[in-house]
Design an enzyme around this catalytic site. Sequence first.
Site, PDB file in Angstrom:
ATOM      1  N   ASP A 249       0.873  -1.176   0.000  1.00 13.56           N
ATOM      2  CA  ASP A 249       0.000   0.000   0.000  1.00 13.56           C
ATOM      3  C   ASP A 249       0.912   1.229   0.000  1.00 13.56           C
ATOM      4  O   ASP A 249       2.141   1.125  -0.180  1.00 13.56           O
ATOM      5  CB  ASP A 249      -0.993  -0.036   1.177  1.00 13.56           C
ATOM      6  CG  ASP A 249      -0.338   0.166   2.536  1.00 13.56           C
ATOM      7  OD1 ASP A 249       0.907   0.275   2.612  1.00 13.56           O
ATOM      8  OD2 ASP A 249      -1.074   0.219   3.540  1.00 13.56           O
TER       9      ASP A 249
ATOM     10  N   CYS B 171       3.260  -3.046   4.067  1.00  7.13           N
ATOM     11  CA  CYS B 171       2.285  -2.019   4.457  1.00  7.13           C
ATOM     12  C   CYS B 171       2.965  -1.200   5.556  1.00  7.13           C
ATOM     13  O   CYS B 171       4.194  -1.228   5.667  1.00  7.13           O
ATOM     14  CB  CYS B 171       0.946  -2.634   4.886  1.00  7.13           C
ATOM     15  SG  CYS B 171       1.018  -3.777   6.269  1.00  7.13           S
ATOM     16  N   GLY B 172       2.199  -0.463   6.353  1.00  7.55           N
ATOM     17  CA  GLY B 172       2.845   0.364   7.366  1.00  7.55           C
ATOM     18  C   GLY B 172       3.605  -0.460   8.387  1.00  7.55           C
ATOM     19  O   GLY B 172       4.727  -0.123   8.774  1.00  7.55           O
ATOM     20  N   THR B 173       2.978  -1.537   8.821  1.00  8.70           N
ATOM     21  CA  THR B 173       3.556  -2.371   9.874  1.00  8.70           C
ATOM     22  C   THR B 173       3.912  -3.783   9.433  1.00  8.70           C
ATOM     23  O   THR B 173       4.595  -4.509  10.172  1.00  8.70           O
ATOM     24  CB  THR B 173       2.535  -2.527  11.013  1.00  8.70           C
ATOM     25  OG1 THR B 173       1.335  -3.095  10.428  1.00  8.70           O
ATOM     26  CG2 THR B 173       2.197  -1.194  11.665  1.00  8.70           C
TER      27      THR B 173
ATOM     28  N   GLY C  43      -1.205  -5.756   8.639  1.00  4.09           N
ATOM     29  CA  GLY C  43      -2.416  -5.866   7.820  1.00  4.09           C
ATOM     30  C   GLY C  43      -2.214  -6.826   6.659  1.00  4.09           C
ATOM     31  O   GLY C  43      -3.084  -7.677   6.375  1.00  4.09           O
ATOM     32  N   MET C  44      -1.069  -6.719   5.994  1.00  2.00           N
ATOM     33  CA  MET C  44      -0.790  -7.621   4.867  1.00  2.00           C
ATOM     34  C   MET C  44      -0.709  -9.076   5.337  1.00  2.00           C
ATOM     35  O   MET C  44      -1.145  -9.991   4.630  1.00  2.00           O
ATOM     36  CB  MET C  44       0.511  -7.225   4.164  1.00  2.00           C
ATOM     37  CG  MET C  44       0.384  -6.001   3.276  1.00  2.00           C
ATOM     38  SD  MET C  44      -0.735  -6.304   1.870  1.00  2.00           S
ATOM     39  CE  MET C  44      -0.146  -5.020   0.732  1.00  2.00           C
TER      40      MET C  44
ATOM     41  N   HIS D  49      11.601 -22.956  10.636  1.00  4.51           N
ATOM     42  CA  HIS D  49      10.613 -23.632  11.484  1.00  4.51           C
ATOM     43  C   HIS D  49       9.199 -23.593  10.901  1.00  4.51           C
ATOM     44  O   HIS D  49       8.469 -24.559  11.013  1.00  4.51           O
ATOM     45  CB  HIS D  49      10.568 -22.993  12.878  1.00  4.51           C
ATOM     46  CG  HIS D  49      11.791 -23.281  13.695  1.00  4.51           C
ATOM     47  ND1 HIS D  49      11.825 -23.106  15.073  1.00  4.51           N
ATOM     48  CD2 HIS D  49      13.030 -23.720  13.356  1.00  4.51           C
ATOM     49  CE1 HIS D  49      13.021 -23.430  15.530  1.00  4.51           C
ATOM     50  NE2 HIS D  49      13.785 -23.794  14.510  1.00  4.51           N
TER      51      HIS D  49
ATOM     52  N   HIS E 290       9.564 -29.875  12.641  1.00  2.00           N
ATOM     53  CA  HIS E 290       8.826 -28.705  12.140  1.00  2.00           C
ATOM     54  C   HIS E 290       7.854 -29.101  11.029  1.00  2.00           C
ATOM     55  O   HIS E 290       6.810 -28.487  10.869  1.00  2.00           O
ATOM     56  CB  HIS E 290       9.797 -27.622  11.688  1.00  2.00           C
ATOM     57  CG  HIS E 290      10.709 -27.200  12.799  1.00  2.00           C
ATOM     58  ND1 HIS E 290      10.239 -26.594  13.939  1.00  2.00           N
ATOM     59  CD2 HIS E 290      12.048 -27.364  12.965  1.00  2.00           C
ATOM     60  CE1 HIS E 290      11.253 -26.373  14.764  1.00  2.00           C
ATOM     61  NE2 HIS E 290      12.354 -26.836  14.200  1.00  2.00           N
TER      62      HIS E 290
HETATM   63  C1  RB5 Z   1      -2.142   2.527   6.334  1.00  2.00           C
HETATM   64  O1  RB5 Z   1      -2.243   3.781   6.918  1.00  2.00           O
HETATM   65  C2  RB5 Z   1      -1.864   1.449   7.384  1.00  2.00           C
HETATM   66  O2  RB5 Z   1      -3.011   1.251   8.156  1.00  2.00           O
HETATM   67  C3  RB5 Z   1      -1.430   0.176   6.733  1.00  2.00           C
HETATM   68  O3  RB5 Z   1      -0.320   0.406   5.942  1.00  2.00           O
HETATM   69  C4  RB5 Z   1      -0.971  -0.966   7.629  1.00  2.00           C
HETATM   70  O4  RB5 Z   1      -0.104  -0.540   8.619  1.00  2.00           O
HETATM   71  C5  RB5 Z   1      -1.985  -1.866   8.087  1.00  2.00           C
HETATM   72  O5  RB5 Z   1      -1.677  -2.884   8.709  1.00  2.00           O
END
Ligand code: RB5
Length: 150
Positions: A8, A65-67, A70-71, A98, A133
């Site tokens: 994203d 993604c940001g963290t 989410g993906m 593993h 595993h």
């Molecule tokens: C986008 O602002 C953010 O919510 C997305 O990139 C991600 O971190 C979701 O998990």
Amino acid sequence: MKIAVASDHAGFDLKSKIVAFLEEKGIAYRDFGSGPGQTVDYVDYGVMAMDSVVSGECDRAILFCGTGIGMAVVANKYKGIRATPCWNPFTAQVSRSHNDSNCLTLGGRTLSFEEAVEIVRTWLETPFEGGRHQRRVAKILEVERKNFKP
Ligand code: RB5
């Protein structure tokens, strides 16, 4: 091995740098977007990349993604996918040896390029260990079999 990549907007810059790394290493990939200057929903791009893995067009995926969270949530909705958010080379190594990770997810807002590239390198180079595993992964597949409708 062909890698599906997608991001994203929050993962776009890191994805672009990792794509350059894949090119430098001669690793085949397909970039499913998003593109520069777009604000998008990570779900839509994760879906395009993961469709290509379950169809067999791509072998594994790296999603941004940001963290990375989410993906990972999206990718883990797919049968046969073990998506792993990793934050250092050790978690990348163990996710492969593993967990037999077939989808790496990374956070564009949580990792520097230098950290991410070492994670990607480790994830690509580490084989699955099998043995005990394999038994655990087989149990995950059994959980999937019970809970996924055909
Ligand atoms: C986008 O602002 C953010 O919510 C997305 O990139 C991600 O971190 C979701 O998990």
